[in-house]
Design a protein around this motif. Structure first.
Motif, PDB file in Angstrom:
ATOM      1  N   GLN A  62      37.689 -48.079 -72.217  1.00 22.39           N
ATOM      2  CA  GLN A  62      37.927 -49.489 -71.936  1.00 22.39           C
ATOM      3  C   GLN A  62      37.093 -49.933 -70.739  1.00 22.39           C
ATOM      4  OE1 GLN A  62      42.111 -49.749 -71.207  1.00 22.39           O
ATOM      5  NE2 GLN A  62      42.633 -49.792 -73.382  1.00 22.39           N
ATOM      6  N   SER A  63      36.807 -51.217 -70.682  1.00 20.44           N
ATOM      7  CA  SER A  63      36.059 -51.734 -69.537  1.00 20.44           C
ATOM      8  C   SER A  63      36.895 -51.642 -68.257  1.00 20.44           C
ATOM      9  CB  SER A  63      35.632 -53.175 -69.789  1.00 20.44           C
ATOM     10  OG  SER A  63      36.778 -53.983 -70.017  1.00 20.44           O
ATOM     11  N   ASP A  64      38.194 -51.834 -68.377  1.00 18.26           N
ATOM     12  CA  ASP A  64      39.083 -51.656 -67.226  1.00 18.26           C
ATOM     13  C   ASP A  64      39.777 -50.307 -67.363  1.00 18.26           C
ATOM     14  OD1 ASP A  64      40.458 -52.550 -69.491  1.00 18.26           O
ATOM     15  OD2 ASP A  64      42.047 -53.453 -68.292  1.00 18.26           O
ATOM     16  N   LYS A  65      39.212 -49.310 -66.749  1.00 22.62           N
ATOM     17  CA  LYS A  65      39.734 -47.947 -66.872  1.00 22.62           C
ATOM     18  C   LYS A  65      41.154 -47.889 -66.327  1.00 22.62           C
ATOM     19  CE  LYS A  65      35.155 -46.323 -66.529  1.00 22.62           C
ATOM     20  NZ  LYS A  65      34.182 -45.492 -66.642  1.00 22.62           N
ATOM     21  N   ALA A  66      42.056 -47.357 -67.138  1.00 19.26           N
ATOM     22  CA  ALA A  66      43.459 -47.326 -66.756  1.00 19.26           C
ATOM     23  C   ALA A  66      44.167 -46.155 -67.414  1.00 19.26           C
ATOM     24  CB  ALA A  66      44.142 -48.626 -67.149  1.00 19.26           C
ATOM     25  N   TRP A  67      45.303 -45.808 -66.840  1.00 21.81           N
ATOM     26  CA  TRP A  67      46.189 -44.803 -67.401  1.00 21.81           C
ATOM     27  C   TRP A  67      47.143 -45.484 -68.365  1.00 21.81           C
ATOM     28  CZ3 TRP A  67      45.978 -39.595 -66.650  1.00 21.81           C
ATOM     29  CH2 TRP A  67      45.129 -39.150 -65.635  1.00 21.81           C
ATOM     30  N   SER A  68      47.433 -44.796 -69.430  1.00 24.48           N
ATOM     31  CA  SER A  68      48.369 -45.294 -70.422  1.00 24.48           C
ATOM     32  C   SER A  68      49.538 -44.316 -70.507  1.00 24.48           C
ATOM     33  CB  SER A  68      47.669 -45.397 -71.782  1.00 24.48           C
ATOM     34  OG  SER A  68      48.592 -45.740 -72.779  1.00 24.48           O
ATOM     35  N   ALA A  69      50.750 -44.853 -70.430  1.00 24.48           N
ATOM     36  CA  ALA A  69      51.961 -44.045 -70.576  1.00 24.48           C
ATOM     37  C   ALA A  69      52.661 -44.480 -71.851  1.00 24.48           C
ATOM     38  CB  ALA A  69      52.881 -44.246 -69.380  1.00 24.48           C
ATOM     39  N   GLN A  70      53.260 -43.509 -72.547  1.00 19.55           N
ATOM     40  CA  GLN A  70      53.897 -43.834 -73.814  1.00 19.55           C
ATOM     41  C   GLN A  70      55.142 -42.984 -74.024  1.00 19.55           C
ATOM     42  OE1 GLN A  70      51.249 -43.549 -77.149  1.00 19.55           O
ATOM     43  NE2 GLN A  70      52.820 -44.098 -78.625  1.00 19.55           N
ATOM     44  N   ILE A  71      56.184 -43.627 -74.538  1.00 18.90           N
ATOM     45  CA  ILE A  71      57.416 -42.953 -74.948  1.00 18.90           C
ATOM     46  C   ILE A  71      57.665 -43.316 -76.412  1.00 18.90           C
ATOM     47  CG2 ILE A  71      59.927 -42.829 -74.720  1.00 18.90           C
ATOM     48  CD1 ILE A  71      59.657 -43.518 -71.798  1.00 18.90           C
ATOM     49  N   ARG A  84      47.223 -46.513 -61.883  1.00 18.46           N
ATOM     50  CA  ARG A  84      47.881 -45.338 -61.311  1.00 18.46           C
ATOM     51  C   ARG A  84      48.802 -44.724 -62.357  1.00 18.46           C
ATOM     52  NH1 ARG A  84      50.059 -48.863 -57.264  1.00 18.46           N
ATOM     53  NH2 ARG A  84      51.880 -47.520 -57.274  1.00 18.46           N
ATOM     54  N   PRO A  85      48.661 -43.432 -62.644  1.00 22.73           N
ATOM     55  CA  PRO A  85      49.425 -42.813 -63.735  1.00 22.73           C
ATOM     56  C   PRO A  85      50.936 -42.813 -63.533  1.00 22.73           C
ATOM     57  CG  PRO A  85      48.260 -41.135 -62.475  1.00 22.73           C
ATOM     58  CD  PRO A  85      47.774 -42.464 -61.985  1.00 22.73           C
ATOM     59  N   LEU A  86      51.409 -42.547 -62.328  1.00 22.81           N
ATOM     60  CA  LEU A  86      52.851 -42.487 -62.118  1.00 22.81           C
ATOM     61  C   LEU A  86      53.490 -43.866 -62.251  1.00 22.81           C
ATOM     62  CD1 LEU A  86      53.067 -39.939 -59.163  1.00 22.81           C
ATOM     63  CD2 LEU A  86      53.246 -39.518 -61.631  1.00 22.81           C
ATOM     64  N   ARG A  87      52.781 -44.879 -61.788  1.00 24.48           N
ATOM     65  CA  ARG A  87      53.276 -46.255 -61.946  1.00 24.48           C
ATOM     66  C   ARG A  87      53.363 -46.595 -63.441  1.00 24.48           C
ATOM     67  NH1 ARG A  87      54.056 -51.213 -59.485  1.00 24.48           N
ATOM     68  NH2 ARG A  87      53.410 -52.991 -60.760  1.00 24.48           N
ATOM     69  N   ALA A  88      52.349 -46.245 -64.209  1.00 25.06           N
ATOM     70  CA  ALA A  88      52.377 -46.496 -65.654  1.00 25.06           C
ATOM     71  C   ALA A  88      53.581 -45.800 -66.295  1.00 25.06           C
ATOM     72  CB  ALA A  88      51.079 -46.025 -66.302  1.00 25.06           C
ATOM     73  N   ALA A  89      53.844 -44.565 -65.890  1.00 29.29           N
ATOM     74  CA  ALA A  89      54.972 -43.809 -66.437  1.00 29.29           C
ATOM     75  C   ALA A  89      56.309 -44.460 -66.091  1.00 29.29           C
ATOM     76  CB  ALA A  89      54.937 -42.369 -65.942  1.00 29.29           C
ATOM     77  N   MET A  90      56.453 -44.939 -64.861  1.00 23.69           N
ATOM     78  CA  MET A  90      57.713 -45.557 -64.455  1.00 23.69           C
ATOM     79  C   MET A  90      57.927 -46.902 -65.140  1.00 23.69           C
ATOM     80  SD  MET A  90      59.174 -43.269 -62.744  1.00 23.69           S
ATOM     81  CE  MET A  90      58.281 -42.053 -63.708  1.00 23.69           C
ATOM     82  N   ILE A  91      56.861 -47.667 -65.351  1.00 28.93           N
ATOM     83  CA  ILE A  91      56.975 -48.923 -66.096  1.00 28.93           C
ATOM     84  C   ILE A  91      57.413 -48.625 -67.525  1.00 28.93           C
ATOM     85  CG2 ILE A  91      55.688 -50.875 -67.049  1.00 28.93           C
ATOM     86  CD1 ILE A  91      53.964 -50.772 -64.466  1.00 28.93           C
ATOM     87  N   CYS A  92      56.812 -47.622 -68.122  1.00 27.56           N
ATOM     88  CA  CYS A  92      57.163 -47.222 -69.484  1.00 27.56           C
ATOM     89  C   CYS A  92      58.629 -46.778 -69.548  1.00 27.56           C
ATOM     90  CB  CYS A  92      56.228 -46.108 -69.928  1.00 27.56           C
ATOM     91  SG  CYS A  92      56.299 -45.748 -71.680  1.00 27.56           S
TER      92      CYS A  92
END
Length: 100
Positions: A62-71, A84-92
């Motif tokens: 992606q043009s905006d490099k980011a971490w993706s979290a999924q449940i 930030r990976p941990l933030r992505a995980a907590m939002i998920c």
């Protein structure tokens, strides 16, 4: 519905704590900042990530490099993105608990 991705880390941490049985109101005696930081501290976040089987992936394409979290669970599928990976995980995690 709350847009968790727009909330500050402190609000995310507070709500994750409430959902996991912590007492965040006891974290801030005398105005000090204490307690768990699920959005930035791996030792706080990892037990939640493992218990809820949250997958983390980095998307370089992606043009905006980011971490993706999924449940994925019988109740549904939730996904969140953040630089930030941990933030992505907590939002998920919060999405899976408040939108199920």
């Amino acid at each position: 519905m709350i847009k968790w991705s727009e909330e500050q880390d402190s609000e995310l941490n507070h709500n994750v704590a409430l959902l996991t049985g912590e007492e965040p109101d006891k974290w801030y005696p005398y105005g000090g900042v204490k307690g768990k930081d699920y959005c930035n501290n791996p030792s706080d976040a990892w037990p939640i990530i493992c218990a809820n089987k949250i997958s983390l992936n980095f998307n370089e394409m992606q043009s905006d490099k980011a971490w993706s979290a999924q449940i994925t669970s019988p109740q549904g599928q939730w996904q969140a993105n953040s630089v930030r990976p941990l933030r992505a995980a907590m939002i998920c995690f919060l999405l899976s608990k408040t939108c199920a």
